[in-house]
Write an enzyme that holds these catalytic residues in place. Structure first.
Site, PDB file in Angstrom:
ATOM      1  N   ASP A   1       0.870  -1.168   0.000  1.00  0.00           N
ATOM      2  CA  ASP A   1       0.000   0.000   0.000  1.00  0.00           C
ATOM      3  C   ASP A   1       0.923   1.238   0.000  1.00  0.00           C
ATOM      4  O   ASP A   1       2.146   1.103   0.199  1.00  0.00           O
ATOM      5  CB  ASP A   1      -0.871  -0.034   1.269  1.00  0.00           C
TER       6      ASP A   1
ATOM      7  N   ASP B   1      -0.159   5.214   0.981  1.00  0.00           N
ATOM      8  CA  ASP B   1      -0.378   6.233   2.021  1.00  0.00           C
ATOM      9  C   ASP B   1      -0.479   5.583   3.394  1.00  0.00           C
ATOM     10  O   ASP B   1      -1.301   4.706   3.617  1.00  0.00           O
ATOM     11  CB  ASP B   1      -1.639   7.036   1.711  1.00  0.00           C
TER      12      ASP B   1
ATOM     13  N   LYS C   1      -6.005  19.595  -6.430  1.00  0.00           N
ATOM     14  CA  LYS C   1      -5.423  19.002  -5.207  1.00  0.00           C
ATOM     15  C   LYS C   1      -4.241  18.107  -5.572  1.00  0.00           C
ATOM     16  O   LYS C   1      -3.193  18.130  -4.910  1.00  0.00           O
ATOM     17  CB  LYS C   1      -6.519  18.227  -4.445  1.00  0.00           C
TER      18      LYS C   1
ATOM     19  N   LEU D   1      -2.180   7.765  -9.491  1.00  0.00           N
ATOM     20  CA  LEU D   1      -0.892   7.230  -9.959  1.00  0.00           C
ATOM     21  C   LEU D   1       0.262   8.238  -9.838  1.00  0.00           C
ATOM     22  O   LEU D   1       1.341   7.888  -9.350  1.00  0.00           O
ATOM     23  CB  LEU D   1      -1.036   6.744 -11.414  1.00  0.00           C
TER      24      LEU D   1
ATOM     25  N   ASN E   1       0.714  10.571  -7.803  1.00  0.00           N
ATOM     26  CA  ASN E   1       1.120  10.742  -6.406  1.00  0.00           C
ATOM     27  C   ASN E   1       2.115   9.661  -6.000  1.00  0.00           C
ATOM     28  O   ASN E   1       3.035   9.904  -5.218  1.00  0.00           O
ATOM     29  CB  ASN E   1      -0.088  10.660  -5.468  1.00  0.00           C
TER      30      ASN E   1
HETATM   31  C1  XBP Z   1      -5.141   6.469   0.772  1.00  0.00           C
HETATM   32  C2  XBP Z   1      -6.317   7.181   0.305  1.00  0.00           C
HETATM   33  C3  XBP Z   1      -6.215   8.215  -0.727  1.00  0.00           C
HETATM   34  C4  XBP Z   1      -5.521   9.488  -0.331  1.00  0.00           C
HETATM   35  C5  XBP Z   1      -5.885  10.599  -1.292  1.00  0.00           C
HETATM   36  O1  XBP Z   1      -4.891   5.382  -0.062  1.00  0.00           O
HETATM   37  O2  XBP Z   1      -7.424   6.902   0.732  1.00  0.00           O
HETATM   38  O3  XBP Z   1      -7.514   8.547  -1.063  1.00  0.00           O
HETATM   39  O4  XBP Z   1      -5.943   9.917   0.958  1.00  0.00           O
HETATM   40  O5  XBP Z   1      -5.476  10.316  -2.580  1.00  0.00           O
HETATM   41  P1  XBP Z   1      -3.862   4.136   0.248  1.00  0.00           P
HETATM   42  P2  XBP Z   1      -6.280  10.859  -3.880  1.00  0.00           P
HETATM   43  O6  XBP Z   1      -3.596   4.041   1.723  1.00  0.00           O
HETATM   44  O7  XBP Z   1      -4.586   2.937  -0.303  1.00  0.00           O
HETATM   45  O8  XBP Z   1      -2.632   4.414  -0.548  1.00  0.00           O
HETATM   46  O9  XBP Z   1      -6.736  12.246  -3.570  1.00  0.00           O
HETATM   47  O10 XBP Z   1      -5.279  10.809  -4.991  1.00  0.00           O
HETATM   48  O11 XBP Z   1      -7.446   9.927  -4.091  1.00  0.00           O
HETATM   49 MG    MG Z   2      -2.886   3.201   3.483  1.00  0.00          MG
END
Ligand code: XBP
Ligand code: MG
Length: 246
Positions: A8, A10, A80, A121, A123
């Protein structure tokens, strides 16, 4: 036999949510003269909804907030994303403990690598370029991200997409996740999970995980085990993950 690690992004590779995604959302709202502000606590609640567009739609529809009739969520999300990428390039976010070490070890031992994330992607590639190394996006055989599937985590779609692209069975992989939504997504695809809890997720329910840790650990910075297991190691390595095979 475990053949691949699926990461994963984030909260797992780096703590990106509170001080980067959240800030990029708030800067975008302000730039668009939108009377929205997501403080640290509110953002923690909103993380229950995966995906930035989906999160903004949820906020618009379920919170008592001012919303102009012509609000364009897609345009807002593009802004954003641009701000977020700019932020990651100007002020790289450090990877969490053990992430670089484990990725480098995996590469040296022919463990295949992939990413499964709900974020956009760009990001992912910007984070890898600035926080891991300039060509590190190529370390991953598949980077499955954002709208590549129609149903985001906790649905299994993003993990099923990775399995299909890699031609692997669920039991040949380990998913490394930080959140309940991510854990449930991997479990629904029958992939064993290793959880490294993050700032926003340490109180979530990870029933069914193989192991729950505070982070991946380093030789000089031992992990803490948060599940019932015991271990003689102080950091996660490829041999430990190979032991996850059923
Ligand atoms: C984390 C998320 C994402 C980010 C925002 O995803 O929920 O939505 O907070 O990104 P993960 P976007 O932990 O699965 O990586 O604004 O690009 O959607
Ligand atoms: Mg996560």
């Amino acid at each position: 036999m475990i053949k691949a690690l699926i990461f994963d992004v984030d909260g797992t590779l780096a703590e990106t949510e509170r001080d980067a995604h959240r800030v990029a959302f708030n800067e975008t709202f302000a730039a668009c003269h939108l009377d929205w502000h997501w403080n640290v606590t509110l953002y923690g609640e909103l993380l229950a909804v995966t995906g930035g567009k989906e999160r903004m739609i949820f906020y618009r529809d379920h919170y008592d907030c001012a919303c102009p009739k012509d609000l364009d969520i897609i345009a807002l999300h593009k802004m954003k994303t641009a701000r977020y990428n700019d932020m990651l390039a100007r002020r790289p976010i450090p990877l969490r403990p053990g992430v670089r070490r484990l990725l480098e070890e995996a590469r040296s031992k022919d463990m295949r690598l992939a990413i499964a994330t709900t974020t956009t992607l760009n990001n992912v590639t910007t984070l890898l370029t600035h926080s891991l190394s300039p060509n590190s996006a190529s370390w991953f055989e598949v980077i499955a991200a954002g709208d590549m599937v129609s149903a985001k985590k906790p649905a299994p779609d993003i993990y099923l997409y990775v399995l299909k692209k890699m031609g692997l069975l669920a039991e040949q992989c380990v998913a490394i996740e930080d959140s309940k939504n991510g854990h449930q997504s991997a479990l629904a695809a029958h992939i064993p999970t290793l959880i490294t809890v993050s700032d926003y997720t340490r109180h979530e329910d990870f029933t069914g995980a193989q192991l729950i840790l505070n982070h991946l650990g380093e030789p000089e910075q031992a992990f803490t085990i948060l599940s019932d297991n015991t271990s003689h190691s102080s950091y996660v390595d490829v041999d430990m993950l190979r032991g996850f095979s059923k």
